[in-house]
Design a protein around this motif. Sequence first.
Motif, mmCIF file in Angstrom:
data_model
loop_
_atom_site.group_PDB
_atom_site.id
_atom_site.type_symbol
_atom_site.label_atom_id
_atom_site.label_comp_id
_atom_site.label_asym_id
_atom_site.label_seq_id
_atom_site.Cartn_x
_atom_site.Cartn_y
_atom_site.Cartn_z
ATOM 1 N N VAL A 1 27.734 28.980 -32.200
ATOM 2 C CA VAL A 1 26.775 28.306 -31.290
ATOM 3 C C VAL A 1 26.748 29.346 -29.762
ATOM 4 O O VAL A 1 27.773 29.433 -29.086
ATOM 5 C CB VAL A 1 27.381 26.860 -30.723
ATOM 6 C CG1 VAL A 1 26.475 26.488 -29.714
ATOM 7 C CG2 VAL A 1 27.331 26.177 -31.992
ATOM 8 N N MET A 2 25.395 29.802 -29.905
ATOM 9 C CA MET A 2 25.164 30.909 -28.732
ATOM 10 C C MET A 2 24.935 30.450 -27.412
ATOM 11 O O MET A 2 25.192 30.736 -26.160
ATOM 12 C CB MET A 2 23.953 31.878 -29.292
ATOM 13 C CG MET A 2 24.667 32.539 -30.367
ATOM 14 S SD MET A 2 23.219 33.369 -31.366
ATOM 15 C CE MET A 2 22.754 34.432 -30.112
ATOM 16 N N LEU A 3 24.166 29.185 -27.525
ATOM 17 C CA LEU A 3 23.545 28.534 -26.323
ATOM 18 C C LEU A 3 23.310 26.917 -26.644
ATOM 19 O O LEU A 3 22.604 26.853 -27.635
ATOM 20 C CB LEU A 3 22.400 29.163 -25.793
ATOM 21 C CG LEU A 3 21.494 28.757 -24.548
ATOM 22 C CD1 LEU A 3 22.659 28.967 -23.061
ATOM 23 C CD2 LEU A 3 20.340 29.345 -24.359
ATOM 24 N N LYS A 4 23.873 26.111 -25.908
ATOM 25 C CA LYS A 4 23.550 24.749 -25.634
ATOM 26 C C LYS A 4 22.217 24.343 -24.918
ATOM 27 O O LYS A 4 22.410 24.832 -23.688
ATOM 28 C CB LYS A 4 24.663 23.836 -25.562
ATOM 29 C CG LYS A 4 25.623 23.840 -26.562
ATOM 30 C CD LYS A 4 26.794 22.834 -26.187
ATOM 31 C CE LYS A 4 27.586 22.567 -27.361
ATOM 32 N NZ LYS A 4 27.072 22.046 -28.482
ATOM 33 N N SER A 5 21.161 24.100 -25.083
ATOM 34 C CA SER A 5 20.051 23.874 -24.585
ATOM 35 C C SER A 5 19.716 22.354 -24.275
ATOM 36 O O SER A 5 19.708 21.711 -25.216
ATOM 37 C CB SER A 5 18.808 24.669 -25.167
ATOM 38 O OG SER A 5 17.662 24.600 -24.401
ATOM 39 N N GLU A 6 18.951 21.953 -23.277
ATOM 40 C CA GLU A 6 18.115 20.822 -23.069
ATOM 41 C C GLU A 6 17.140 21.161 -22.274
ATOM 42 O O GLU A 6 17.041 22.087 -21.498
ATOM 43 C CB GLU A 6 19.076 19.766 -22.378
ATOM 44 C CG GLU A 6 20.256 19.004 -23.652
ATOM 45 C CD GLU A 6 20.782 18.053 -23.027
ATOM 46 O OE1 GLU A 6 20.627 16.739 -23.482
ATOM 47 O OE2 GLU A 6 21.648 18.254 -21.903
ATOM 48 N N ALA A 7 16.259 20.109 -21.970
ATOM 49 C CA ALA A 7 15.115 20.141 -20.895
ATOM 50 C C ALA A 7 15.632 20.054 -19.633
ATOM 51 O O ALA A 7 16.546 19.091 -19.446
ATOM 52 C CB ALA A 7 14.072 19.192 -21.199
ATOM 53 N N ASN A 8 15.365 20.980 -18.661
ATOM 54 C CA ASN A 8 15.901 20.836 -17.248
ATOM 55 C C ASN A 8 14.704 20.796 -16.225
ATOM 56 O O ASN A 8 13.729 21.410 -16.520
ATOM 57 C CB ASN A 8 16.989 22.179 -16.928
ATOM 58 C CG ASN A 8 18.546 21.790 -17.653
ATOM 59 O OD1 ASN A 8 19.143 21.472 -16.766
ATOM 60 N ND2 ASN A 8 18.405 21.800 -18.856
ATOM 61 N N VAL B 1 9.630 21.831 -15.576
ATOM 62 C CA VAL B 1 10.693 21.381 -16.815
ATOM 63 C C VAL B 1 10.379 22.312 -17.765
ATOM 64 O O VAL B 1 9.543 22.393 -18.332
ATOM 65 C CB VAL B 1 10.120 19.960 -16.981
ATOM 66 C CG1 VAL B 1 10.837 19.541 -18.062
ATOM 67 C CG2 VAL B 1 10.184 18.994 -15.622
ATOM 68 N N THR B 2 11.513 22.716 -18.351
ATOM 69 C CA THR B 2 11.498 23.587 -19.274
ATOM 70 C C THR B 2 12.731 23.667 -20.143
ATOM 71 O O THR B 2 13.808 23.310 -19.562
ATOM 72 C CB THR B 2 10.848 25.033 -19.250
ATOM 73 O OG1 THR B 2 10.735 25.597 -20.393
ATOM 74 C CG2 THR B 2 11.705 26.056 -18.475
ATOM 75 N N GLY B 3 13.147 24.300 -21.194
ATOM 76 C CA GLY B 3 14.381 24.302 -21.982
ATOM 77 C C GLY B 3 15.148 25.596 -21.273
ATOM 78 O O GLY B 3 14.541 26.506 -20.889
ATOM 79 N N ARG B 4 16.615 25.156 -21.412
ATOM 80 C CA ARG B 4 17.478 26.235 -20.686
ATOM 81 C C ARG B 4 17.391 27.505 -21.850
ATOM 82 O O ARG B 4 17.510 28.550 -21.253
ATOM 83 C CB ARG B 4 18.613 25.765 -20.765
ATOM 84 C CG ARG B 4 19.890 26.669 -20.302
ATOM 85 C CD ARG B 4 21.375 25.973 -20.458
ATOM 86 N NE ARG B 4 21.381 24.935 -19.367
ATOM 87 C CZ ARG B 4 21.989 25.169 -18.145
ATOM 88 N NH1 ARG B 4 22.301 26.315 -17.907
ATOM 89 N NH2 ARG B 4 21.966 23.950 -17.374
ATOM 90 N N ASP B 5 17.081 27.123 -23.198
ATOM 91 C CA ASP B 5 16.750 28.416 -23.815
ATOM 92 C C ASP B 5 15.892 29.288 -23.587
ATOM 93 O O ASP B 5 16.074 30.712 -23.658
ATOM 94 C CB ASP B 5 16.862 28.125 -25.503
ATOM 95 C CG ASP B 5 15.513 26.994 -25.483
ATOM 96 O OD1 ASP B 5 15.320 26.361 -24.828
ATOM 97 O OD2 ASP B 5 14.887 27.478 -26.361
#
Length: 228
Positions: free
Chosen positions: A197-204, A70-74
Amino acid sequence: MSLTLAVPSKGRLEELTRDWFAQRGLTITRPGGARSYLGAIEGLPDFTVRFYPASEIARELIRGTIDLGVTGRDLIHETSEAGPASVTFARNLEFGGADVVVAVPDAWIDVTHMHDLADVASDFRSRHGRWLRIATKYITITRQHFARAGIAEYRIVESLGATEAAPASGVADIVVDITSTGSTLAANGLRVLEDGVMLKSEANLIVSKTADWSPDRKAILDDLLARL
């Protein structure tokens, strides 16, 4: 034969990750307490849980030394240009949402889009005797995004904290930063470009493509994902 699941090692991310699994009937334990880096999933002996910093999880997923985590997309995008192609984003955990953005000083009233910034960058050296400076910790993402926008005349100033303060302190001219509301940027006299907005990130929950996926190990993974 066991698979390794990496979980953020501390703070809110660890808490939310464990809650997410618990809501799906899977309890992640940490018998040694907060100082231990080893855990388990109750009732699933085929899994070993390891607690790592989120940035380390991204790196090891890309390398294939852990199977899923589990980590961020960014962080996947930032760790390596090959990062997104080296993993599968298996589940969006729907927390930790934030955007990696390009923000400029409010005083730059004529700069509202990336193409405006391209014009500024091309003129910057002749006007100021130096390259446009960008403060950021997202070096890989910045280089990729600016290349797509056709902007090459700039210098990155690596930021290890308080990136939003860099223009006011004279360290940089603009910033690339991550934000969930934009309020901290606004408080420091910065605004996000309209197409910034370069990248939308969430935990995945992310699965490594470079790990060893024998048929037996793949079957164990598929059984877990079916429960999630």
